[in-house]
Design a protein around this motif. Structure first.
Motif, mmCIF file in Angstrom:
data_model
loop_
_atom_site.group_PDB
_atom_site.id
_atom_site.type_symbol
_atom_site.label_atom_id
_atom_site.label_comp_id
_atom_site.label_asym_id
_atom_site.label_seq_id
_atom_site.Cartn_x
_atom_site.Cartn_y
_atom_site.Cartn_z
ATOM 1 N N UNK A 1 -6.020 6.440 -12.118
ATOM 2 C CA UNK A 1 -5.759 7.183 -13.708
ATOM 3 C C UNK A 1 -6.401 6.635 -14.639
ATOM 4 N N UNK A 2 -6.420 5.021 -14.587
ATOM 5 C CA UNK A 2 -7.157 4.464 -15.753
ATOM 6 C C UNK A 2 -8.508 3.764 -15.348
ATOM 7 N N UNK A 3 -9.145 4.316 -14.250
ATOM 8 C CA UNK A 3 -10.236 3.885 -13.924
ATOM 9 C C UNK A 3 -10.553 2.764 -13.006
ATOM 10 N N UNK A 4 -9.369 2.499 -12.228
ATOM 11 C CA UNK A 4 -9.517 1.383 -11.259
ATOM 12 C C UNK A 4 -9.891 1.811 -9.939
ATOM 13 N N UNK A 5 -10.163 3.103 -9.749
ATOM 14 C CA UNK A 5 -10.805 3.344 -8.617
ATOM 15 C C UNK A 5 -9.702 3.183 -7.322
ATOM 16 N N UNK A 6 -10.201 3.416 -6.028
ATOM 17 C CA UNK A 6 -9.093 2.955 -4.956
ATOM 18 C C UNK A 6 -8.893 4.258 -4.287
#
Length: 223
Positions: free
Chosen positions: A168-173
């Motif tokens: 949601x905050x651009x961490x990927x995964x």
């Protein structure tokens, strides 16, 4: 199945990002979580090295982090994350809030495991006049090793769940992959395949943790 194979390179990339997040946060959680948990046990009012101030500080950290909604925690510390890593995006930056949570939760679990040890362990250590290091290494960690493995297994599974939010905050995964390539593109086959994969991974982690715990449990070995 064709859609799953088509997006397989992206899925592998997402798994690699999740591995980076979990690897960093679990390592820091293991090291500093042990330190926090052991300190909470030693600094309590009935502990070997009672210290009200340090106990209060550590308790505040653990209680605040554990009670904070994870997504709000991630958003709230974005300025700190950006200051430390130069960016708030990517798996390495995402490992920072995950590490804070891992340390707090594992620290509390370590404390609970140590509190469940028989009183005779501390009494024996005191009668032998051991140092604090000897007490922690040869008595606490040795007696509590089985429970600590189960606790670390639990925190690993919990962080696996938390890591899915980091997209949601651009961490990927892998969670971000399931949302972007599965749900948002209406590729439900991809989304459900990702869910099944995560269930298999979590189940494997639990089985491995339980196996190691039983091997380390002296009561099991006696039987």
């Amino acid at each position: 199945m064709n859609q799953v194979m088509y997006y397989l390179p992206d899925m592998l990339k997402a798994l690699r990002e999740t591995s980076i997040m979990l690897g960093i946060s679990l390592l820091l959680g293991l090291i500093f979580g042990l330190v926090v948990g052991i300190s909470l046990f030693l600094f309590r009012s009935e502990g070997r090295n009672s210290n009200k101030l340090l106990m209060f500080i550590l308790n505040c950290y653990v209680n605040i982090i554990r009670s904070f909604p994870f997504l709000l925690l991630v958003v709230a510390i974005i300025p700190v994350t950006r200051y430390i890593f130069g960016t708030a995006f990517g798996p390495v930056a995402a490992s920072f809030p995950l590490s804070l949570v891992a340390i707090a939760i594992f620290g509390r679990l370590v404390e609970q495991v140590l509190l469940d040890l028989p009183k005779e362990v501390e009494e024996l250590a005191n009668s032998l006049g051991v140092t604090n290091f000897q007490y922690v290494y040869y008595f606490l960690l040795k007696e509590a090793r089985s429970g600590l493995v189960l606790s670390f297994t639990s925190i690993t599974i919990s962080l696996m769940s938390y890591s899915t939010i980091m997209g949601v905050v651009g961490g990927g995964g892998i969670g971000d992959f399931a949302i972007r390539f599965g749900y948002q593109r209406y590729e439900y086959e991809v989304m459900y395949a990702t869910i099944v994969l995560m269930i298999i991974i979590v189940g494997s982690i639990q089985l491995l943790g339980t196996f190691i715990s039983k091997k380390l449990d002296k009561r099991e070995s006696v039987k």
